[in-house]
Design an enzyme around this catalytic site. Structure first.
Site, short mmCIF file in Angstrom:
data_model
loop_
_atom_site.label_atom_id
_atom_site.label_comp_id
_atom_site.label_asym_id
_atom_site.label_seq_id
_atom_site.Cartn_x
_atom_site.Cartn_y
_atom_site.Cartn_z
N GLY A 54 0.84 -1.19 0.00
CA GLY A 54 0.00 0.00 0.00
C GLY A 54 0.87 1.24 0.00
O GLY A 54 2.02 1.21 0.44
N SER A 55 0.33 2.35 -0.48
CA SER A 55 1.07 3.60 -0.39
C SER A 55 0.84 4.23 0.99
O SER A 55 0.09 3.71 1.80
CB SER A 55 0.62 4.55 -1.50
OG SER A 55 0.99 4.00 -2.75
N GLY A 56 1.52 5.34 1.25
CA GLY A 56 1.41 5.98 2.55
C GLY A 56 2.56 5.64 3.48
O GLY A 56 2.58 6.07 4.63
N HIS A 57 3.51 4.83 2.98
CA HIS A 57 4.67 4.45 3.79
C HIS A 57 5.95 5.07 3.26
O HIS A 57 7.03 4.61 3.58
CB HIS A 57 4.83 2.92 3.78
CG HIS A 57 3.62 2.16 4.13
ND1 HIS A 57 2.98 2.33 5.33
CD2 HIS A 57 2.90 1.24 3.44
CE1 HIS A 57 1.92 1.53 5.37
NE2 HIS A 57 1.85 0.87 4.24
N LYS A 105 5.67 -8.04 2.42
CA LYS A 105 5.40 -7.88 3.85
C LYS A 105 4.22 -8.77 4.22
O LYS A 105 3.24 -8.86 3.48
CB LYS A 105 5.07 -6.41 4.16
CG LYS A 105 6.21 -5.47 3.75
CD LYS A 105 5.99 -4.05 4.25
CE LYS A 105 4.78 -3.36 3.65
NZ LYS A 105 4.77 -3.33 2.17
N ASP A 110 -1.33 -8.48 0.97
CA ASP A 110 -0.07 -8.48 0.23
C ASP A 110 0.31 -9.90 -0.18
O ASP A 110 0.71 -10.14 -1.32
CB ASP A 110 1.05 -7.87 1.09
CG ASP A 110 0.85 -6.39 1.32
OD1 ASP A 110 -0.11 -6.05 2.04
OD2 ASP A 110 1.63 -5.58 0.78
N HIS A 219 -0.16 0.79 9.27
CA HIS A 219 -1.36 1.12 8.51
C HIS A 219 -2.35 1.91 9.35
O HIS A 219 -3.54 1.91 9.07
CB HIS A 219 -2.03 -0.14 7.98
CG HIS A 219 -1.16 -0.90 7.05
ND1 HIS A 219 -0.30 -1.86 7.48
CD2 HIS A 219 -0.99 -0.80 5.71
CE1 HIS A 219 0.37 -2.34 6.44
NE2 HIS A 219 -0.03 -1.72 5.36
#
Ligand SMILES: Nc1ncnc2c1ncn2[C@@H]1O[C@H](COP(=O)(O)OP(=O)(O)O)[C@@H](O)[C@H]1O
Ligand SMILES: Nc1ncnc2c1ncn2[C@@H]1O[C@H](COP(=O)(O)OP(=O)(O)O)[C@@H](O)[C@H]1O
Ligand SMILES: [Mg+2]
Ligand SMILES: [Mg+2]
Ligand SMILES: [Mg+2]
Ligand SMILES: [Mg+2]
Lengths: 330, 204, 330, 204
Positions: A54-57, A105, A110, A219
């Protein structure tokens, strides 16, 4: 919700446009598949390294694409693992004939999406091996659970495996090394504030002014336990103690990642790192290398995580090898 | 209970589900915010909007349409929901008869195939606080009530969804919360209930 | 106030301990004088580069000490310029016989403290030249004011002057170049949230959920104007437009710094950068180089600033030269 | 008005000022939070605590003590306040007579020297909303009221401080706020008032 965005649904697309404009020498961006790909991929004869999530990391994973690290990152929506189609496209884009390693991960989504992508790639005759990171000691691991989350050690796996791929490791050797790194790492994180997922528009959880969430993931999911805020000396111990009771870090060189969750300033991270070093030295752990900064984040969350890796000479050599990415360079 | 299986019928189900997902986006996201990562609403809306854009006229039969819908979900959703709903539809599609009359046994076989797919893919069991806790009772009720199968399934799904509230999650992201995952309905069980309810409105 | 700290009064000392532990190869720390000094300073024959200022802007300045950038940073308390004693000690520590350049941000306190330090150094026979950065277009400049604040261009001055010093520029030539860089840069910033100074214990200002502060500096001081929140496309224009009306950036290669204030995640900064590039390209400005990330921050403030530098070939060459610091490496 | 100038007397002034600064730290920081950068309280406390730790017995005369106090402020405070208060004391010290009797003219000369130092260092004028707006009226009142000089100075400083409230700042950090700097007293004028008030308590 206060964010520098146009619209919750365009956050990722807008950011990828910026990534392309900012780093034309290092990467290219596949906007349709939302991939960040090393500018010179595929490199014939080199195992391709693909990660994603996911994005945001950020900077993980797109910021780790470049010489000595990843060949491609598949960028899912915010906190949503990428689809098999994306990971498959990334795999094809970096396949230089020597096979492709997926760094995954351990999250249900995922794992399933990368599995399906590996099947698709296999059907196209691309050899794929996968390494799973699952280093978060906040999560109980058992046959009947989803297992531990993959967090900070992912950064270390990507760096070390990236250097090994650059050196010419073949797929089997690379996968073995990467899994060894993953298995020898442990992490623990805490949050002072929640993040706000753009599409949700409000903080994922609420904390009082004197509360922290201990054992958070990346998350914005709440942690295992709400605890009172305390001086950083004490908070460092709440992170380090469970790591040290989970795994033996003595008698080997250790790599330490003191990671910010996105909203914690560097001045605080350095303070946390100092306290962490004190605790490790008291426990007889030898810090051989370290990294302090924002590497695997949760949007604007304030908080931090500590990752320890029980390294060996091979890992240290690969750790020290040059790397040129927007998120990590030496 | 025998009905006609057509592309239009199947598409009507998907459109009804898409509408429900859009109408419940905030709810799904908010449940996921409480015990997950606040993206389930967005995930389902993104996927089902894409499915709703498929043109039924492009497909030879319901099976092909369903297969394409499955691939669309897999390609658009990501997260846990994408592979799970995708696999559900993919397996269900493969088990569908040719377009034409379909009886209770025919739907039952397709539903079983789909739900088994979710189980294979996600390796969860009943009681783990996942979408299976809505889907498994739904299929069971479907089988046990041949006369009113879809309505029974919808009611059972909703009861199953409600039963996830006190559960402690063992699979998926909510499991990281341990005991603190109790007290909130599972987002996937909630969206699955919408799926079965949409079927009851469109397929019965 | 939620921070990873032991005590408001120990924030800087704790952080400097962490800096020393994290970067032993690049820097040494003088704890008494609160200096971060390049490990191999003084370098005989090389002009020494000293900057400094209040802490809370990390990585600036301590994170910019190393090969190709600063020789020493004097770290004041949070948002408080360092004392003359500190700057003098830094000057002595990096004096390799070729003189020392002070890079000073234009704040009353910084200017006075550096001036007094330069006097002390002069009395000891160390030749000191000073460059003043004053690039913040949010502030009206006139004879009767304190003048514009030094903000983002300081980072660019430190990089470019650092490379020039490494190349062997003498003090006069270096000072001329550095001032030229400073004079050709303009910046503008905005905040979505305030920061909290540890010693104050509460946010410096309060913003409603739909408000921003336009024209903020880097010390949590409120901006010139409170405005409604808007999409990042519009916010980018509120930053870029006043910059472009203040100075001509056409017809020359431009270096762009898209800087986070500390609490804004990278994914948003890249979105802002994309919008900025659109605006610049529409205005006929040619972006030659860029930097996106947290470089000059205000603790945990959410927000961003844009800095443009009208460069020339000399500046571009020096910009591209290698740099090895914890905050910037290539 | 003639009094004795001794190290103890001068130190008593500094201790009184230190006490007042500590007691008003939150106020000073809060004023600076509103129109500056929220550090004036911390700056003054850090500096005056260090001054209060000086041992009066170590100094031959008030001049030496005052000079050391000035250097201590310069070395400990930083920001705008460090050089300004440091210069104030340094120039004041240089203008002090030897220990012994000091009359109104003696104190006046010393005060003028100190305040001129602030003006030289900071290049501000009356009405710029800085510490000068407390210090300049204080010195003026001191001169105009030889019989009750310190009390008059303290009252004038406080009036000057109050007069900074509506002012728009032209110097220092508050000037960045433009019109919005009006409505809050200047932090430095507030701490300067404490300085003069402490003098009135200890030197009169
Ligand atoms: N192993 C699993 N088996 C079945 N369903 C699962 C499993 N893991 C998660 N789920 C379902 O997926 C839902 C979450 O979907 P979503 O939020 O879209 O993905 P993610 O958890 O990756 O963010 C959960 O509420 C649950 O019903
Ligand atoms: N040029 C100046 N001349 C006189 N006093 C000044 C000047 N600039 C600032 N000051 C005083 O300094 C005070 C602020 O001190 P402080 O907060 O400690 O330093 P900084 O502004 O560097 O954070 C202001 O309130 C003002 O009274
Ligand atoms: Mg998710
Ligand atoms: Mg989710
Ligand atoms: Mg200050
Ligand atoms: Mg101040």
């Amino acid at each position: 919700m206060k964010k520098l965005i146009n619209d919750p649904s365009s956050v990722l697309a807008d950011a990828l446009r910026g990534v392309e404009l900012a780093h034309p020498d290092t990467v290219r961006v596949d906007h349709e598949n939302r991939l960040v790909v090393r500018a010179d991929a595929p490199r014939p004869g080199k195992v391709g390294l693909v990660s994603g999530g996911g994005s945001g990391h950020e900077p993980m994973h797109g910021g780790f694409v470049g010489r000595g690290m990843l060949d491609a990152a598949a960028c899912g929506e915010v906190f949503t693992s990428p689809t098999p189609d994306q990971v498959f496209a990334a795999t094809v884009a970096v396949n230089g004939g020597a096979g492709v390693l997926h760094i995954v991960k351990n999250y249900t989504g995922d794992v399933m999406n990368f599995e399906m992508a590996a099947e698709l790639a296999g059907a196209e005759g691309i050899e794929v091996a996968s390494v799973l990171t699952a280093d978060d000691v906040a999560v109980t691991d058992s046959l009947y659970t989803a297992g531990r989350r993959g967090v900070g050690v992912t950064v270390l796996v990507e760096k070390i495996a990236g250097a090994a791929a650059e050196e010419g490791y073949d797929l089997a050797k690379l996968a073995e090394l990467a899994q060894r790194v993953a298995d020898n790492g442990r992490s623990m994180g805490l949050a002072l504030t929640s993040c706000t997922v753009p599409a949700a528009g409000r903080p994922t959880f609420e904390l009082a002014d004197d509360e922290i969430e201990l054992g958070i993931g990346i998350h914005g999911e709440p942690g295992r336990e709400r605890q009172p805020l305390a001086p950083v000396k004490e908070l460092a111990s709440r992170l380090v103690t469970p790591i040290l009771s989970d795994f033996d870090f003595t008698g080997a060189p250790v790599i330490v990642l003191c990671n910010g969750m996105g909203g914690t300033p560097l001045i605080e991270l350095y303070g946390l790192f100092a306290e962490t070093c004190d605790l490790l030295s008291a426990a007889g752990v030898q810090v051989a290398r370290s990294l302090v900064g924002n590497y695997i984040t949760s949007l604007e969350m304030a908080g931090a995580s500590i990752t320890l890796l029980r390294a060996d000479d091979e890992m240290l050599r690969l750790w020290d090898a040059p790397v040129t990415t927007s998120g990590m360079t030496w | 209970m025998t009905s006609e299986l057509t592309v239009q019928k199947f598409a009507a189900w998907m459109h009804a589900f898409a509408d429900d997902v859009v109408a419940n986006e905030a709810l799904l996201t908010d449940l996921d915010r409480q015990i997950g990562d606040a993206d389930h609403g967005g995930n389902m809306v993104r996927g089902m909007k894409a499915v709703a854009e498929l043109d039924a006229a492009d497909f030879a039969n319901a099976r092909d349409y369903a297969k394409k819908a499955a691939m669309t979900l897999i390609g658009k959703v990501g997260g846990a929901a994408g592979p799970l709903y995708g696999t559900l539809l993919l397996r269900l599609a493969a088990a569908l008869p040719d377009d034409g009359p379909i009886d209770h046994a025919g739907w039952s076989a397709a539903l079983h195939a789909g739900v088994d797919g979710v189980r294979d893919r996600g390796k969860a069991s009943a009681g783990d606080k996942t979408m299976l806790d809505a889907l498994l009772p739904a299929v069971e009720a479907f089988d046990a009530n041949p006369d009113d199968a879809w309505a029974a399934a919808a009611a059972a799904a909703d009861a199953g969804r409600a039963a996830t509230v006190p559960m402690v999650a063992h699979k998926g992201r909510a499991s990281y919360l341990g005991e603190r995952s109790a007290g909130v309905a599972d987002p996937g069980a909630t969206s699955s209930t919408l799926l079965v309810q949409a079927a009851a409105r469109t397929l019965a």
